[in-house]
Motif scaffolding. Sequence first.
Motif, PDB file in Angstrom:
ATOM      1  N   LEU A   1       0.822  -1.039   0.002  1.00 44.35           N
ATOM      2  CA  LEU A   1      -0.096  -0.019   0.052  1.00 44.35           C
ATOM      3  C   LEU A   1       0.848   1.209  -0.067  1.00 44.35           C
ATOM      4  CD1 LEU A   1      -2.771   1.451   0.121  1.00 44.35           C
ATOM      5  CD2 LEU A   1      -2.838   0.756   2.341  1.00 44.35           C
ATOM      6  N   GLU A   2       1.097   1.745  -1.282  1.00 43.57           N
ATOM      7  CA  GLU A   2       2.185   2.822  -1.280  1.00 43.57           C
ATOM      8  C   GLU A   2       1.763   3.568  -2.590  1.00 43.57           C
ATOM      9  OE1 GLU A   2       5.619   0.502  -1.091  1.00 43.57           O
ATOM     10  OE2 GLU A   2       5.795   0.189  -3.432  1.00 43.57           O
ATOM     11  N   ARG A   3       2.523   4.639  -2.694  1.00 43.10           N
ATOM     12  CA  ARG A   3       2.425   5.703  -3.909  1.00 43.10           C
ATOM     13  C   ARG A   3       3.704   5.745  -4.561  1.00 43.10           C
ATOM     14  NH1 ARG A   3      -0.268  11.748  -4.321  1.00 43.10           N
ATOM     15  NH2 ARG A   3       1.209  12.784  -5.441  1.00 43.10           N
ATOM     16  N   GLU A   4       3.544   5.911  -5.758  1.00 49.04           N
ATOM     17  CA  GLU A   4       4.706   6.256  -6.856  1.00 49.04           C
ATOM     18  C   GLU A   4       4.444   7.062  -7.794  1.00 49.04           C
ATOM     19  OE1 GLU A   4       6.337   3.169  -9.044  1.00 49.04           O
ATOM     20  OE2 GLU A   4       5.030   1.814  -8.059  1.00 49.04           O
ATOM     21  N   THR A   5       5.486   7.501  -8.557  1.00 42.98           N
ATOM     22  CA  THR A   5       5.174   8.255  -9.577  1.00 42.98           C
ATOM     23  C   THR A   5       5.444   7.545 -11.082  1.00 42.98           C
ATOM     24  OG1 THR A   5       5.768  10.477  -8.431  1.00 42.98           O
ATOM     25  CG2 THR A   5       5.989  10.230 -11.240  1.00 42.98           C
ATOM     26  N   ALA A   6       4.262   7.181 -11.795  1.00 45.39           N
ATOM     27  CA  ALA A   6       4.599   6.496 -13.104  1.00 45.39           C
ATOM     28  C   ALA A   6       3.672   7.091 -14.099  1.00 45.39           C
ATOM     29  CB  ALA A   6       4.072   4.938 -12.442  1.00 45.39           C
ATOM     30  N   GLY A   7       3.836   6.524 -15.319  1.00 43.26           N
ATOM     31  CA  GLY A   7       3.188   7.019 -16.388  1.00 43.26           C
ATOM     32  C   GLY A   7       2.865   8.517 -16.734  1.00 43.26           C
ATOM     33  N   GLY A   8       3.557   9.318 -15.945  1.00 46.75           N
ATOM     34  CA  GLY A   8       3.441  10.730 -15.942  1.00 46.75           C
ATOM     35  C   GLY A   8       2.243  11.067 -15.000  1.00 46.75           C
ATOM     36  N   GLY A   9       1.733  10.186 -14.199  1.00 52.19           N
ATOM     37  CA  GLY A   9       0.748  10.574 -12.934  1.00 52.19           C
ATOM     38  C   GLY A   9       1.141   9.859 -11.932  1.00 52.19           C
ATOM     39  N   VAL A  10       0.014   9.723 -11.078  1.00 51.88           N
ATOM     40  CA  VAL A  10       0.295   8.979  -9.709  1.00 51.88           C
ATOM     41  C   VAL A  10      -0.194   7.528  -9.607  1.00 51.88           C
ATOM     42  CG1 VAL A  10      -0.476   9.146  -7.242  1.00 51.88           C
ATOM     43  CG2 VAL A  10      -0.040  11.274  -8.373  1.00 51.88           C
ATOM     44  N   LEU A  11       0.638   6.604  -9.066  1.00 51.01           N
ATOM     45  CA  LEU A  11       0.092   5.264  -9.206  1.00 51.01           C
ATOM     46  C   LEU A  11       0.178   4.789  -7.740  1.00 51.01           C
ATOM     47  CD1 LEU A  11      -0.557   2.514 -10.223  1.00 51.01           C
ATOM     48  CD2 LEU A  11       2.120   2.235 -10.457  1.00 51.01           C
ATOM     49  N   VAL A  12      -0.945   4.346  -7.105  1.00 50.42           N
ATOM     50  CA  VAL A  12      -1.155   4.179  -5.707  1.00 50.42           C
ATOM     51  C   VAL A  12      -1.397   2.208  -5.884  1.00 50.42           C
ATOM     52  CG1 VAL A  12      -2.642   4.067  -3.633  1.00 50.42           C
ATOM     53  CG2 VAL A  12      -2.037   6.053  -4.829  1.00 50.42           C
ATOM     54  N   HIS A  13      -0.633   1.542  -5.110  1.00 51.75           N
ATOM     55  CA  HIS A  13      -0.694   0.219  -5.200  1.00 51.75           C
ATOM     56  C   HIS A  13      -1.473  -0.153  -3.734  1.00 51.75           C
ATOM     57  CE1 HIS A  13       1.882  -0.644  -8.532  1.00 51.75           C
ATOM     58  NE2 HIS A  13       2.990   0.135  -7.889  1.00 51.75           N
ATOM     59  N   ASN A  14      -2.276  -0.977  -4.011  1.00 53.21           N
ATOM     60  CA  ASN A  14      -3.146  -1.499  -2.810  1.00 53.21           C
ATOM     61  C   ASN A  14      -3.513  -2.876  -3.265  1.00 53.21           C
ATOM     62  OD1 ASN A  14      -4.660  -1.862  -0.456  1.00 53.21           O
ATOM     63  ND2 ASN A  14      -6.640  -0.697  -1.446  1.00 53.21           N
ATOM     64  N   TYR A  15      -2.801  -3.922  -2.768  1.00 52.30           N
ATOM     65  CA  TYR A  15      -2.679  -5.279  -3.118  1.00 52.30           C
ATOM     66  C   TYR A  15      -1.819  -6.164  -2.342  1.00 52.30           C
ATOM     67  CZ  TYR A  15       1.799  -5.272  -5.905  1.00 52.30           C
ATOM     68  OH  TYR A  15       2.910  -5.198  -6.207  1.00 52.30           O
ATOM     69  N   GLY A  16      -2.250  -7.377  -2.337  1.00 45.91           N
ATOM     70  CA  GLY A  16      -1.445  -8.464  -1.592  1.00 45.91           C
ATOM     71  C   GLY A  16      -2.211  -8.600  -0.250  1.00 45.91           C
ATOM     72  N   HIS A  17      -3.393  -8.768   0.004  1.00 48.53           N
ATOM     73  CA  HIS A  17      -4.086  -8.736   1.438  1.00 48.53           C
ATOM     74  C   HIS A  17      -4.227 -10.164   1.745  1.00 48.53           C
ATOM     75  CE1 HIS A  17      -5.110  -4.843  -0.643  1.00 48.53           C
ATOM     76  NE2 HIS A  17      -4.954  -4.415   0.569  1.00 48.53           N
ATOM     77  N   GLY A  18      -3.767 -11.258   1.039  1.00 50.04           N
ATOM     78  CA  GLY A  18      -3.976 -12.657   1.469  1.00 50.04           C
ATOM     79  C   GLY A  18      -5.442 -12.923   1.937  1.00 50.04           C
ATOM     80  N   GLY A  19      -5.644 -13.510   2.877  1.00 42.85           N
ATOM     81  CA  GLY A  19      -6.987 -13.906   3.288  1.00 42.85           C
ATOM     82  C   GLY A  19      -7.607 -13.017   4.110  1.00 42.85           C
ATOM     83  N   ALA A  20      -7.110 -11.788   4.158  1.00 38.98           N
ATOM     84  CA  ALA A  20      -7.858 -10.869   5.114  1.00 38.98           C
ATOM     85  C   ALA A  20      -8.435  -9.562   4.343  1.00 38.98           C
ATOM     86  CB  ALA A  20      -6.985 -10.148   6.089  1.00 38.98           C
ATOM     87  N   GLY A  21      -8.582  -9.638   2.930  1.00 43.82           N
ATOM     88  CA  GLY A  21      -8.932  -8.231   2.219  1.00 43.82           C
ATOM     89  C   GLY A  21     -10.239  -7.825   2.927  1.00 43.82           C
ATOM     90  N   VAL A  22     -11.268  -8.845   3.408  1.00 46.38           N
ATOM     91  CA  VAL A  22     -12.510  -8.067   3.698  1.00 46.38           C
ATOM     92  C   VAL A  22     -12.397  -7.437   4.987  1.00 46.38           C
ATOM     93  CG1 VAL A  22     -14.673  -9.216   4.835  1.00 46.38           C
ATOM     94  CG2 VAL A  22     -13.958 -10.217   2.668  1.00 46.38           C
ATOM     95  N   THR A  23     -11.208  -8.080   5.942  1.00 45.76           N
ATOM     96  CA  THR A  23     -11.156  -7.703   7.139  1.00 45.76           C
ATOM     97  C   THR A  23     -10.404  -6.193   7.309  1.00 45.76           C
ATOM     98  OG1 THR A  23     -10.804 -10.035   7.908  1.00 45.76           O
ATOM     99  CG2 THR A  23      -9.598  -8.132   9.345  1.00 45.76           C
ATOM    100  N   VAL A  24      -9.530  -5.858   6.114  1.00 37.43           N
ATOM    101  CA  VAL A  24      -9.009  -4.566   6.201  1.00 37.43           C
ATOM    102  C   VAL A  24      -9.353  -3.734   5.197  1.00 37.43           C
ATOM    103  CG1 VAL A  24      -6.628  -5.611   7.219  1.00 37.43           C
ATOM    104  CG2 VAL A  24      -6.960  -5.491   4.656  1.00 37.43           C
ATOM    105  N   ALA A  25     -10.571  -3.912   4.267  1.00 35.45           N
ATOM    106  CA  ALA A  25     -11.008  -3.458   3.164  1.00 35.45           C
ATOM    107  C   ALA A  25     -11.222  -1.989   3.303  1.00 35.45           C
ATOM    108  CB  ALA A  25     -12.017  -3.953   2.691  1.00 35.45           C
ATOM    109  N   TRP A  26     -12.077  -1.482   4.296  1.00 35.20           N
ATOM    110  CA  TRP A  26     -12.039  -0.084   4.418  1.00 35.20           C
ATOM    111  C   TRP A  26     -10.964   0.726   4.998  1.00 35.20           C
ATOM    112  CZ3 TRP A  26     -16.382   2.458   2.516  1.00 35.20           C
ATOM    113  CH2 TRP A  26     -17.229   1.497   2.396  1.00 35.20           C
ATOM    114  N   GLY A  27     -10.031   0.233   5.953  1.00 30.30           N
ATOM    115  CA  GLY A  27      -8.877   0.693   6.341  1.00 30.30           C
ATOM    116  C   GLY A  27      -7.971   1.053   5.157  1.00 30.30           C
ATOM    117  N   CYS A  28      -7.687   0.077   4.530  1.00 27.03           N
ATOM    118  CA  CYS A  28      -6.734   0.106   3.103  1.00 27.03           C
ATOM    119  C   CYS A  28      -7.268   1.215   2.331  1.00 27.03           C
ATOM    120  CB  CYS A  28      -6.554  -1.021   2.737  1.00 27.03           C
ATOM    121  SG  CYS A  28      -5.389  -2.381   3.717  1.00 27.03           S
ATOM    122  N   ALA A  29      -8.625   1.007   1.926  1.00 26.76           N
ATOM    123  CA  ALA A  29      -9.335   2.101   1.123  1.00 26.76           C
ATOM    124  C   ALA A  29      -9.045   3.380   1.405  1.00 26.76           C
ATOM    125  CB  ALA A  29     -10.841   1.694   1.109  1.00 26.76           C
ATOM    126  N   GLN A  30      -9.363   3.584   2.789  1.00 26.61           N
ATOM    127  CA  GLN A  30      -9.226   5.135   3.345  1.00 26.61           C
ATOM    128  C   GLN A  30      -7.637   5.404   3.093  1.00 26.61           C
ATOM    129  OE1 GLN A  30      -8.854   5.807   7.569  1.00 26.61           O
ATOM    130  NE2 GLN A  30     -10.395   7.326   7.219  1.00 26.61           N
TER     131      GLN A  30
END
Length: 316
Positions: A277-306
């Motif tokens: 869950l991090e931000r980088e500059t790519a493609g001339g814009g802003v790229l935010v990654h939000n992946y790799g949640h394993g078996g707990a995507g439901v558990t952290v969905a709103w916290g990670c979305a925020q």
Amino acid sequence: MGDDDVVVVGSGVIGLTTAVVLAERGRRVRVWAKEPAEGTTSAVAGGLWWPYRIEPDDLVGAWSLHTLDVYRELAHDGGRTGVRMVEGVQAQTRLDELGPWAARVPGLRAATPEECAGPALWARLPLIDMPTHLAWLRERLVAAGGVVQERTVGGLGEAFAEAPVVVNCSGIGARTLVPDDDVRPVRGQLVIVENPGVSTWYGRVDATSHEVTYLLPQPGGLILGGTSREGDWSTVPDPVEAADIVRRCARVRPEVAGARVIEHRVGLRPGRSAVRLERETAGGGVLVHNYGHGGAGVTVAWGCAQEAARLATAAS
């Protein structure tokens, strides 16, 4: 293409929740997905809130607790949102084995011997009916002006051609899309049976094997699980494994043994050494990654979305 345009890649629970948060903050959001939410791993998930096999520990607690607060509110309208608060026990678990987050879960306590033999915890936790919840998320997104587009994404550059901000919530797809070799499938198999009267959830994790045992009463049937096989890409249900799942669950609730099987399901959890869950500059814009949640995507969905929304909208 305007400054407020955002493309979110991925329509699982992480992608849709992130898209909802962004859209409700005034961004023009399009979700790109190669399949509808009903075809994602999220739709197969059992749906119990519990921080399960997810890193990093120092961040997961805050993400999980924020998500718990949201679900407790959504449970007031559970018929629409798919979220219910259900009692149950997490077997072979002690409070002192968990992180600081556990002390902030309302009502979490040691189970009595009548509730569960051996060390166990009792709690009233969110249990989410995923097909209902995913459909509700999509409706909430559309109500906020967002759009879901079904399309295959060959590379993140395609998204930057149409928006200055891209949020990568591609789950297991991040392995090839980024590419990120740290992403790996963690295969989970479930058996859904006619519920013989089970109204509480049960969970137990065997840290020494790929087996996990859980019973989750959902509106469409009783979900029996499960497995956690790393590196296994097969999405075909294994009948031997299915029979073993039913046997393990029947040791907990004997009435399950004779229950009629409704369906077999397999999903590939997007495992990773830690959530990205991090931000980088790519493609001339802003790229935010939000992946790799394993078996707990439901558990952290709103916290990670925020957090993803904060990174996506922060000034450069």
